[in-house]
Write a protein that holds these residues in place. Structure first.
Motif, PDB file in Angstrom:
ATOM      1  N   ARG A 252      81.816  -0.745  25.407  1.00  0.00           N
ATOM      2  CA  ARG A 252      82.308  -1.962  24.758  1.00  0.00           C
ATOM      3  C   ARG A 252      82.246  -1.832  23.231  1.00  0.00           C
ATOM      4  NH1 ARG A 252      84.090  -2.746  28.853  1.00  0.00           N
ATOM      5  NH2 ARG A 252      83.662  -4.345  30.418  1.00  0.00           N
ATOM      6  N   ALA A 253      81.145  -1.250  22.729  1.00  0.00           N
ATOM      7  CA  ALA A 253      80.947  -1.182  21.276  1.00  0.00           C
ATOM      8  C   ALA A 253      81.692  -0.001  20.652  1.00  0.00           C
ATOM      9  CB  ALA A 253      79.460  -1.075  20.968  1.00  0.00           C
ATOM     10  N   GLY A 254      82.003   1.009  21.457  1.00  0.00           N
ATOM     11  CA  GLY A 254      82.689   2.188  20.921  1.00  0.00           C
ATOM     12  C   GLY A 254      81.757   3.141  20.204  1.00  0.00           C
ATOM     13  N   VAL A 255      80.461   2.875  20.230  1.00  0.00           N
ATOM     14  CA  VAL A 255      79.455   3.782  19.640  1.00  0.00           C
ATOM     15  C   VAL A 255      78.234   3.766  20.557  1.00  0.00           C
ATOM     16  CG1 VAL A 255      80.148   3.383  17.237  1.00  0.00           C
ATOM     17  CG2 VAL A 255      78.396   1.937  18.273  1.00  0.00           C
ATOM     18  N   ASP A 256      77.333   4.732  20.334  1.00  0.00           N
ATOM     19  CA  ASP A 256      76.095   4.756  21.123  1.00  0.00           C
ATOM     20  C   ASP A 256      75.107   3.752  20.518  1.00  0.00           C
ATOM     21  OD1 ASP A 256      73.845   5.233  22.546  1.00  0.00           O
ATOM     22  OD2 ASP A 256      73.710   7.383  22.094  1.00  0.00           O
ATOM     23  N   LEU A 257      74.870   2.659  21.231  1.00  0.00           N
ATOM     24  CA  LEU A 257      73.964   1.620  20.723  1.00  0.00           C
ATOM     25  C   LEU A 257      72.496   1.986  20.937  1.00  0.00           C
ATOM     26  CD1 LEU A 257      75.859  -1.549  22.042  1.00  0.00           C
ATOM     27  CD2 LEU A 257      75.811  -0.727  19.703  1.00  0.00           C
ATOM     28  N   GLY A 258      72.257   2.994  21.755  1.00  0.00           N
ATOM     29  CA  GLY A 258      70.873   3.422  21.994  1.00  0.00           C
ATOM     30  C   GLY A 258      70.051   2.354  22.697  1.00  0.00           C
TER      31      GLY A 258
END
Ligand code: FAD
Length: 506
Positions: A252-258
């Motif tokens: 959903r965010a398009g990045v690794d939110l960790g």
């Protein structure tokens, strides 16, 4: 076994969620000790509704409970809307919103409930856990209530019931009411997790992309409340594993939110629903029993607090013999309109996020340049500072229209008024003050604005006059100028719902 007991206590609260607990706190503050029953065997430990809005912090402040909330929460001062690649699209800041609190207080719902519960316990009010209300019926002596606890049934009569039992309220069912409205499409997950982004806890974030959204809202202890929409094709009933949830959030965010350290998660549906009738004169619906709004607006728990504060002062006056029935009638009128406003604001926010998602499907969304005036109006709506009871029978005026807060709006410095009674604040000279003091002794305090440093323009009487501030801090009447006729009108307004000479302690 079944037993009949005497017609006490006067007020029964069904449910110990935020609505029931805050109603109990406020009733106790106003001198009424309610009975409060809860079907759960013990308090829950769910994160759920977390953000307390500035207007609600004012109510909590008036209730004398603000310190533990300020201490236990993170203070959210801004919200950022981010697009694909975490590019910032918009910012909402709570600075200069015209309120003592220029932030939200964010804490898990179980902690909010614990603070209220501990306060009640310190006042000697015990919540009866494991006690389920099974029926509420009309009775010549009031309301006939059947509860079940530990396999035993008890039947008693009570004068009033505050229905704070949540979405499946037995009180609402007993009134033959239902929550009319719609359920939003889609299914959603709410979770309490940690993440590895270098985000300051004073800022919430809504991240939108072509496939949906993630809402990342700060909590104490470096934790975050996460909202995310599920994949359309995912119809499983069991919750995703922590790894699956993390993978969904990253998509959903398009990045690794960790994301890691999942503590609590739940599926939920989003609604825009309200009961048509919030009261039948003896039963009053509060919180989720009365309305369900999209959590995207973050106003559900806040509306519960506002409902509780509104009914408590009115019911206390009536229980003490100082209020006329018209006072109780105003609950449904005032909170019904305000709760519909909450649904509208939550719906606006919900739809704005959905529109951004649709725009992401065509590329990076572009928003028009921010308009500071419109922006401030939106932030004040979002902070619930624009709630107005104008049009209620409990609101009136004898004055020419002027700038500033109108009758029905909140007195902007209501946190500076103490006690549980009404206040007549006089700006300049006014007749009939001795008469007012004598007639409403114990119910109304007369305050000289100059000695307290209140600003006439900020009170809506720039050329002098008098305002009546209700126990909830809303302006009930404006007399401007304050002459014989307008002050007599203020007096008559008080007499429309208060009983003169009934001497409740202020
Ligand atoms: C999964 C989830 C996530 C949410 N997320 C958010 C959010 O992020 N932001 C937000 O603002 N809101 C959120 N909400 C909504 C928020 O939790 C509610 O608006 C809030 O709890 C309403 O408080 P309430 O006191 O009206 O009802 P509730 O909290 O539902 O409390 C009702 C209580 O009444 C008790 N009860 C029910 N029937 C009976 C009976 N017959 N006898 C005795 N006791 C009874 C129940 O056990 C319960 O304890 C969420 C809700 C859920 C379920």
């Amino acid at each position: 076994m079944q037993s009949e007991s005497a017609a006490e206590p006067t007020v029964l609260i069904v449910g110990s969620g935020p609505a029931g607990l805050f109603a109990a706190c406020e009733l106790v503050r106003h001198g009424v000790t309610p009975r409060i029953v809860e079907s759960r065997l013990e308090p829950h430990h769910e994160t759920r509704g977390t953000a307390l809005q500035p207007a609600v912090l004012e109510l909590i402040d008036r209730g004398g409970l603000i310190e533990p909330f300020l201490d236990a929460s993170v203070h959210i001062k801004r919200v950022h809307v981010l697009g694909p690649g975490l590019q910032q699209l918009a910012e909402m800041t709570l600075a200069n919103i015209g309120c003592k609190y220029e932030h939200q207080c964010s804490l898990p719902q179980w902690h909010t409930e614990a603070i209220l519960r501990e306060h009640l316990e310190s006042c000697g009010v015990r919540i009866e856990y494991g006690t389920q209300v099974k029926a509420i019926e009309d009775d010549p002596a009031g309301l006939r209530v059947t509860v079940e606890a530990g396999g035993r049934e008890e039947v008693f009569t009570t004068s009033y019931v505050l229905g704070a039992g949540g979405a499946h309220s037995i009180t609402r069912h007993s009134m033959h009411e239902h929550l009319a409205g719609d359920t939003y499409g889609g299914r959603y997950i709410v979770a309490d997790m940690k993440h590895r982004l270098p985000y300051q806890p004073e800022c919430g974030r809504v991240i939108v992309g072509a496939e949906g959204f993630v809402l990342v809202s700060p909590l104490p202890d470096e934790r975050w409340l996460i909202f995310v929409n599920r994949d359309e094709a995912d119809t499983r009933s069991e919750l995703p594993s922590a790894a699956e949830l993390s993978e969904l959030l990253n998509r959903r965010a398009g990045v690794d939110l960790g994301m890691h350290d999942l503590r609590w998660a739940s599926y939920f549906n989003m609604h825009m629903r309200a009961a048509e009738r919030l009261s039948d004169g003896r039963r009053f619906l509060l919180g989720d029993a009365a309305h369900l709004s999209s959590p995207m607006g973050g106003e559900g728990i806040n509306a519960a607090f506002m409902d509780a504060a509104d009914i408590a002062w009115k019911l206390a006056l009536v229980v003490h013999g100082s209020g006329k029935p018209a006072l109780l009638d105003s609950y449904a009128a005032e909170r019904g309109a305000a709760d519909h406003h909450v649904l509208e604001v939550s719906n606006e926010i919900h739809n704005a996020v959905m529109e951004l998602i649709a725009m992401c499907r065509d590329g990076m969304p572009t928003l028009p340049p921010a308009d500071p005036v419109k922006g401030m109006a939106i932030v004040r709506r979002r902070s619930m500072l624009d709630v107005s009871y104008a049009g209620s029978a409990l609101v009136g005026e004898a004055s020419a229209a002027v700038e500033g807060p109108a009758p029905g709006e909140r007195f902007p410095v209501r946190h500076r008024l103490s006690g549980t009674g009404h206040h007549v604040i006089v700006f300049g000279e006014a007749p009939r003050l001795d008469h007012l003091r004598a007639r409403w002794n114990g119910l109304v305090s007369v305050v000289d604005a100059s000695s307290e440093g209140f600003d006439a323009s900020a009170a809506g009487v720039p050329n002098g006059g008098a305002i009546l501030v209700r126990p909830d801090g809303f302006i009930g009447f404006r007399a401007a100028p304050a002459d014989e006729a307008t002050m007599a009108a203020l007096d008559a307004h008080l007499a429309s719902y208060l009983v003169p000479g009934s001497h409740q302690a202020v």
